[in-house]
Design a protein around this motif. Sequence first.
Motif, short mmCIF file in Angstrom:
data_model
loop_
_atom_site.label_atom_id
_atom_site.label_comp_id
_atom_site.label_asym_id
_atom_site.label_seq_id
_atom_site.Cartn_x
_atom_site.Cartn_y
_atom_site.Cartn_z
N ASP A 31 0.88 -1.25 0.06
CA ASP A 31 0.11 -0.03 -0.25
C ASP A 31 0.96 1.12 0.07
OD1 ASP A 31 0.71 0.81 2.65
OD2 ASP A 31 -1.05 -0.21 3.33
N PHE A 32 0.26 2.43 -0.25
CA PHE A 32 0.95 3.82 -0.26
C PHE A 32 1.88 3.96 0.90
CE2 PHE A 32 1.49 8.37 -0.22
CZ PHE A 32 1.87 8.44 -1.61
N ASN A 33 1.45 3.79 2.02
CA ASN A 33 2.14 3.84 3.13
C ASN A 33 3.32 3.18 3.35
OD1 ASN A 33 0.71 6.35 4.04
ND2 ASN A 33 -0.82 5.12 5.26
N ALA A 34 3.27 2.01 3.20
CA ALA A 34 4.21 0.92 3.05
C ALA A 34 5.35 1.43 2.14
CB ALA A 34 3.80 -0.48 2.86
N LEU A 35 4.82 1.71 1.11
CA LEU A 35 6.09 1.97 0.07
C LEU A 35 6.76 3.28 0.67
CD1 LEU A 35 4.33 1.56 -3.37
CD2 LEU A 35 6.40 0.75 -2.78
N LYS A 36 5.91 4.11 0.83
CA LYS A 36 6.49 5.64 1.58
C LYS A 36 7.43 5.46 2.56
CE LYS A 36 4.41 8.92 4.17
NZ LYS A 36 3.37 9.74 4.65
N ASN A 37 7.09 4.78 3.49
CA ASN A 37 8.10 4.27 4.69
C ASN A 37 9.25 3.37 4.27
OD1 ASN A 37 6.41 5.58 6.41
ND2 ASN A 37 5.15 3.68 6.95
N LEU A 38 9.16 2.47 3.18
CA LEU A 38 10.28 1.67 2.60
C LEU A 38 11.35 2.71 1.93
CD1 LEU A 38 11.18 -0.96 2.26
CD2 LEU A 38 10.06 -1.06 0.07
N LEU A 39 10.66 3.42 1.17
CA LEU A 39 11.58 4.42 0.40
C LEU A 39 11.97 5.53 1.05
CD1 LEU A 39 9.52 3.79 -3.06
CD2 LEU A 39 11.75 2.73 -2.41
N GLY A 40 11.32 6.16 1.91
CA GLY A 40 11.68 7.33 2.71
C GLY A 40 11.41 8.48 1.75
#
Length: 96
Positions: A31-40
Amino acid sequence: MKELLKNLNKAFENRIRLGIMSALVVNDYLDFNALKNLLGVTDGNLASHLKSLEKSDYIHVQKEFLDRKPNTKYSASDEGKLAFIRHIKAIEQLLK
């Protein structure tokens, strides 16, 4: 050399798009938040790169609601997986 260079895909030249595809190829979806956190990265930065990959038909987008909150899931399309693998193999060949 020319043959190897033609397999490099401009869609994956940016480190964020490269990171998005790397994550989505090894996961069924994120999901969007997982990608955002993973990529910083910031919301806006991630959203623009996701839109670019979506326009190229390299990712699928699924919007849903969880407990009345919007949740957007992303997955790599078959076309996106193939293009990404070709890109990575071209890089590997260049490094040999």
